[in-house]
Motif scaffolding. Structure first.
Motif: not given
Length: 337
Positions: A5-8, A184-186, A276-277, A324-326
């Motif tokens: 996910x970080x790589x994406x 918030x991570x987005x 997001x949900x 985190x992945x989301x």
């Protein structure tokens, strides 16, 4: 999960930079660094204090957690926030302590606890196996849906951005209405790639200080109250100058305040609206309040963890991996759009 996910998100940032005249880059993600990133809120210290030491939550929150029910099933109550804790106590009809909550839940089935508290929009989940979740109506709906989707809702001129910026998202203005970790991570990921992010919260909402500190890196936090018409007017003025709008409240909550994707597209054609949900936008649970741990509980992750650990009940992942992945996938979606 952390690496991919970080790589994406990083790959979409490099593609964005290249489209603005920057050089082509190769992305590598170290697995240990990625794993640490997925626990960033746990490793945060401020003036030597850890997350738990700087907590602004009272000891009353000990009712948060797992409970065994009358039918030997298990439920999780999410009671980190005072409003949710008070609602749980009120609608279970028990005292404000774990002993009383435990005794009450021991007279109910897991399904009854989940149904009762969910009907009052409180965050609760019944432990299910993976097989049970696959057979659940909401599980079937989610399995039939893509991880994320990008929908065009109107026409707009291309965003005019300077060529050859020093950072991929330089000049991209983002408005963020989120809480806790995933949303918030987005915004934090977009900020890390150079976006200008204004993180707006309601002054009346409960917040966890350590999460705010960890998730506000690179952002400008501000308070506006969506219940006030004057503040809603201010938000709509900000929208006119924004490129990305992120919202992570329950489906329909922010739309009811005149801030739906269609309404914002009228104000700012071409705005990218990130929705997001916890349980998606379709199915019987589309409006159900959820957190990372609640989703782990209902989807079989908690059950499988408990089984692997050889314990009765649940054991969750050692990090808020779904949040985190989301967050990184949400940033990837925003940059792709």
């Amino acid at each position: 999960l952390a690496q991919s996910t970080i790589g994406a998100a990083a790959l979409s940032a490099t593609a964005f930079l290249q489209s603005r005249g920057g050089r082509k880059q190769t992305v590598t993600v170290d697995i240990d660094d990625a794993s640490a990133s997925f626990r960033s809120e746990n490793y945060l210290t401020v003036d030597g204090k850890t997350r738990s030491e700087m907590s602004n939550l009272s000891p009353e929150n000990n009712i948060h957690g797992f409970y065994k029910c009358a039918d030997d099933g298990w439920v999780q109550l999410h009671a980190n926030y005072p409003k949710h804790r008070k609602g749980i106590i009120k609608h279970l009809g028990c005292d404000n302590d774990r002993k009383s909550v435990t005794e009450t839940i021991q007279t109910m089935t897991a399904s009854d606890v989940e149904r009762t508290l969910s009907s009052f929009s409180l965050p609760v989940g019944k432990m299910r196996t993976s097989e049970e979740w696959n057979e659940h109506e909401q599980g079937k709906v989610i399995a039939s849906r893509p991880l994320f989707s990008i929908t065009k809702i109107g026409e707009a001129d291309p965003i005019q951005l300077p060529i050859s910026p020093t950072r991929p998202l330089e000049g991209i203005k983002t408005l963020e209405f989120t809480k806790v970790i995933a949303g918030p991570l987005i915004g934090r990921t977009l900020a890390e790639h150079g976006a200008d992010v204004l993180w707006i919260n309601g002054p009346h909402l409960d917040l966890i200080d350590s999460l705010v500190i960890d998730m506000s890196r690179g952002k400008r936090p501000a308070n506006l109250d969506l219940r006030l018409s004057n503040d809603r007017t201010k938000i709509k003025r900000l929208v006119k100058d924004a490129n990305i709008f992120i919202q992570g409240y329950r489906p329909g909550a922010i739309a009811s305040k005149g801030l739906s994707p269609e309404e914002l597209a009228e104000i700012k054609p071409g705005i990218i609206y990130v929705n997001l949900s916890a349980f998606g936008t379709k199915g019987p649970w589309r409006a159900k309040r959820g957190f990372d741990s609640i989703v782990q509980t209902v989807s079989g992750i908690g059950h499988d963890g408990g089984k692997s650990a050889g314990i009765e009940g649940m054991k969750h992942l050692p990090c808020q991996a779904l949040d985190h992945g989301t967050g990184y996938i949400g940033a990837f979606g925003a940059m792709s759009a």
